[in-house]
Write an enzyme that holds these catalytic residues in place. Structure first.
Site, PDB file in Angstrom:
ATOM      1  N   HIS A  18      -2.869   7.203   7.030  1.00  0.00           N
ATOM      2  CA  HIS A  18      -1.870   7.957   6.287  1.00  0.00           C
ATOM      3  C   HIS A  18      -2.680   9.333   5.898  1.00  0.00           C
ATOM      4  O   HIS A  18      -2.188  10.244   5.773  1.00  0.00           O
ATOM      5  CB  HIS A  18      -1.240   7.250   5.090  1.00  0.00           C
ATOM      6  CG  HIS A  18       0.156   6.606   5.510  1.00  0.00           C
ATOM      7  ND1 HIS A  18       1.033   7.370   5.783  1.00  0.00           N
ATOM      8  CD2 HIS A  18       0.446   5.468   5.449  1.00  0.00           C
ATOM      9  CE1 HIS A  18       2.018   6.419   6.066  1.00  0.00           C
ATOM     10  NE2 HIS A  18       1.518   5.286   5.516  1.00  0.00           N
ATOM     11  N   HIS A  33      -4.382   1.114   7.654  1.00  0.00           N
ATOM     12  CA  HIS A  33      -2.947   1.650   7.638  1.00  0.00           C
ATOM     13  C   HIS A  33      -2.826   2.763   6.572  1.00  0.00           C
ATOM     14  O   HIS A  33      -2.726   4.012   6.970  1.00  0.00           O
ATOM     15  CB  HIS A  33      -2.095   0.616   7.134  1.00  0.00           C
ATOM     16  CG  HIS A  33      -0.559   1.307   7.342  1.00  0.00           C
ATOM     17  ND1 HIS A  33       0.360   0.799   8.069  1.00  0.00           N
ATOM     18  CD2 HIS A  33      -0.097   1.875   6.457  1.00  0.00           C
ATOM     19  CE1 HIS A  33       1.582   1.534   7.715  1.00  0.00           C
ATOM     20  NE2 HIS A  33       1.260   2.051   6.949  1.00  0.00           N
ATOM     21  N   GLU A  34      -3.505   2.637   5.476  1.00  0.00           N
ATOM     22  CA  GLU A  34      -3.278   3.781   4.291  1.00  0.00           C
ATOM     23  C   GLU A  34      -4.399   4.740   4.690  1.00  0.00           C
ATOM     24  O   GLU A  34      -4.023   6.049   4.341  1.00  0.00           O
ATOM     25  CB  GLU A  34      -3.868   3.066   3.022  1.00  0.00           C
ATOM     26  CG  GLU A  34      -2.724   2.383   2.494  1.00  0.00           C
ATOM     27  CD  GLU A  34      -1.221   2.513   2.743  1.00  0.00           C
ATOM     28  OE1 GLU A  34      -0.954   3.629   2.717  1.00  0.00           O
ATOM     29  OE2 GLU A  34      -0.131   1.473   3.045  1.00  0.00           O
ATOM     30  N   GLY A  51       1.035  -1.109  -0.090  1.00  0.00           N
ATOM     31  CA  GLY A  51       0.204   0.059   0.061  1.00  0.00           C
ATOM     32  C   GLY A  51       0.836   1.269   0.027  1.00  0.00           C
ATOM     33  O   GLY A  51       1.957   1.157   0.397  1.00  0.00           O
ATOM     34  N   CYS A  96       6.041  -0.025   7.167  1.00  0.00           N
ATOM     35  CA  CYS A  96       5.553   1.089   6.643  1.00  0.00           C
ATOM     36  C   CYS A  96       6.687   1.589   5.517  1.00  0.00           C
ATOM     37  O   CYS A  96       7.903   1.627   5.983  1.00  0.00           O
ATOM     38  CB  CYS A  96       5.060   2.302   7.454  1.00  0.00           C
ATOM     39  SG  CYS A  96       4.618   3.752   6.645  1.00  0.00           S
ATOM     40  N   LEU A  97       6.353   1.942   4.232  1.00  0.00           N
ATOM     41  CA  LEU A  97       7.493   2.178   3.496  1.00  0.00           C
ATOM     42  C   LEU A  97       8.284   3.623   3.975  1.00  0.00           C
ATOM     43  O   LEU A  97       9.379   3.966   3.325  1.00  0.00           O
ATOM     44  CB  LEU A  97       7.089   2.393   2.050  1.00  0.00           C
ATOM     45  CG  LEU A  97       6.522   1.006   1.417  1.00  0.00           C
ATOM     46  CD1 LEU A  97       5.943   1.335   0.071  1.00  0.00           C
ATOM     47  CD2 LEU A  97       7.655   0.159   1.205  1.00  0.00           C
ATOM     48  N   GLN A 130       3.012   9.887   1.049  1.00  0.00           N
ATOM     49  CA  GLN A 130       4.249   9.314   0.914  1.00  0.00           C
ATOM     50  C   GLN A 130       5.052   9.499  -0.211  1.00  0.00           C
ATOM     51  O   GLN A 130       6.139   9.127  -0.475  1.00  0.00           O
ATOM     52  CB  GLN A 130       3.919   7.608   1.011  1.00  0.00           C
ATOM     53  CG  GLN A 130       3.708   7.372   2.549  1.00  0.00           C
ATOM     54  CD  GLN A 130       3.425   5.701   2.530  1.00  0.00           C
ATOM     55  OE1 GLN A 130       2.456   5.262   2.181  1.00  0.00           O
ATOM     56  NE2 GLN A 130       4.368   5.066   3.255  1.00  0.00           N
TER      57      GLN A 130
HETATM   58 ZN    ZN Z   1       2.721   3.476   5.916  1.00  0.00          ZN
END
Ligand code: ZN
Length: 188
Positions: free
Chosen positions: A153, A149-150, A45, A107-108, A50
């Site tokens: 964000h 999670h997304e 995701g 998480c990226l 991000q």
């Molecule tokens: Zn993340």
């Protein structure tokens, strides 16, 4: 083209995304680049924050994950998760349902950091897809976790905010180092 992923310490990660009123060619290009960026980083995701854009837009694809199952219901009927991927969510509204379950998350924007995060087991979603059409569905398992999670964000909430205190304490020095590194990069 894959874009650079914004890391922890960049203030854009704390911004609430603006609603998208129209699917313009710029948004279409952004969606394409977000998928390229997510696949290049082997993530499931990615939120617009991000890649430096505070918008209500995220992309998800759990189809390559075999060891953590996902479930999907469309119109109250079980549906094929893989056929539903990849998923673009624009202006998503979610209603988390079911019991709370803990599961590993990364998480990226936080390279190489993982922790158990407690989230609700399933989630009811209303959102626009990449064509601007309204979608309703219910997701469970990994897909529900990825969506929660997304969507966090998109509201400026990060997985460290949902970590258990001891886990966050354990990552404290690495988090501070990452934050410092990101801030130094932004000044350049
Ligand atoms: Zn993340």
């Amino acid at each position: 083209m894959a874009l650079e992923i914004v890391k922890y310490g960049d203030p854009v990660l704390r911004k609430k995304g603006a609603r998208i009123e129209k699917i313009t060619p710029e948004i279409e290009k952004l969606v394409k680049e977000m998928f390229e960026t997510m696949y290049a980083a082997r993530g499931v995701g990615l939120a617009a924050q991000q890649i430096g854009k505070a918008l209500q837009l995220c992309v998800i694809d759990v189809s390559e994950v075999e060891d953590r199952p996902s479930t999907l219901e469309v119109n109250n009927q079980e549906a094929d998760v893989k056929a539903f991927m990849p998923l673009t969510l624009i202006n998503p509204e979610i209603k988390p349902l079911g019991k709370e379950v803990a599961g590993a998350e990364g998480c990226l924007s936080f390279p190489e950091m993982y922790a158990e995060i407690t989230r609700q087991e399933s989630v009811e979603v209303t959102a626009l897809n990449a064509k601007g059409q309204e979608m309703h569905f219910r997701a469970g398992g990994l897909l529900a976790r990825a969506i929660q999670h997304e969507v966090d964000h998109l509201n400026g909430i990060l997985f460290i905010d949902r970590m258990e205190k001891p886990d966050k304490e354990e990552l404290k020095l690495r988090l501070e180092a990452l934050q410092k590194e990101t801030k130094a990069k932004l000044k350049r």
